[in-house]
Scaffold this active site. Structure first.
Site, PDB file in Angstrom:
ATOM      1  N   ASP A  74     -59.904  86.511  65.920  1.00  0.00           N
ATOM      2  CA  ASP A  74     -59.761  86.711  64.485  1.00  0.00           C
ATOM      3  C   ASP A  74     -59.970  85.418  63.698  1.00  0.00           C
ATOM      4  OD1 ASP A  74     -59.274  89.357  64.996  1.00  0.00           O
ATOM      5  OD2 ASP A  74     -57.109  89.235  64.682  1.00  0.00           O
ATOM      6  N   GLY A  75     -59.475  84.302  64.211  1.00  0.00           N
ATOM      7  CA  GLY A  75     -59.663  83.024  63.536  1.00  0.00           C
ATOM      8  C   GLY A  75     -61.131  82.647  63.436  1.00  0.00           C
TER       9      GLY A  75
END
Length: 132
Positions: A74-75
């Site tokens: 996600d980052g």
């Protein structure tokens, strides 16, 4: 469709899946471009030849891709979205391990997902942008 490929170059686990995926794209004659650090990392690890890396390397991925594949989590996807900015190139998050809420495609499903994209079987979800 032109596929842009980027990822978290600090994660060692991205290299082999990206290399295998780029070999598959080449064998399938599907056009792709690589974010310059990804191309350099693949060539440095001898996962693709330096001439292939140089040919596919692009410093400005969002402007030369129709969809960007973001390998990581996600980052990494959020970082890719920041890089894409107002260009709004669609991003497909490729989850490389832990639970992902935004990166919704697992690396094992990637080829099937791309085949669906090629058939036009996809939808683009608009996401709200936050500014702080």
């Amino acid at each position: 469709m032109i596929y842009g490929i980027t990822g978290n170059v600090k994660k060692e686990e991205i290299w082999q899946p990206i290399a295998e995926f780029t070999h598959w794209l080449r064998a399938s004659t599907m056009p792709f471009v690589l974010d310059k650090p990804v191309a350099e990392g693949l060539a440095h690890r001898n996962l693709i030849t330096s001439d292939i890396a140089e040919f596919h390397s692009r410093p400005n991925l969002p402007h030369e891709s129709e969809v960007i594949l973001s390998f990581g989590g996600d980052g990494t996807l959020l970082s890719t979205a920041h890089h894409v900015g107002a260009r709004e190139t669609p991003i497909l998050g490729v989850n490389m391990g832990r639970l992902g809420f935004l990166a919704d495609t697992e690396v094992q499903q990637l080829k099937d997902t791309i085949l669906q994209l090629e058939k036009g079987k996809y939808r683009i979800e608009s996401r709200m942008v936050l500014e702080a």
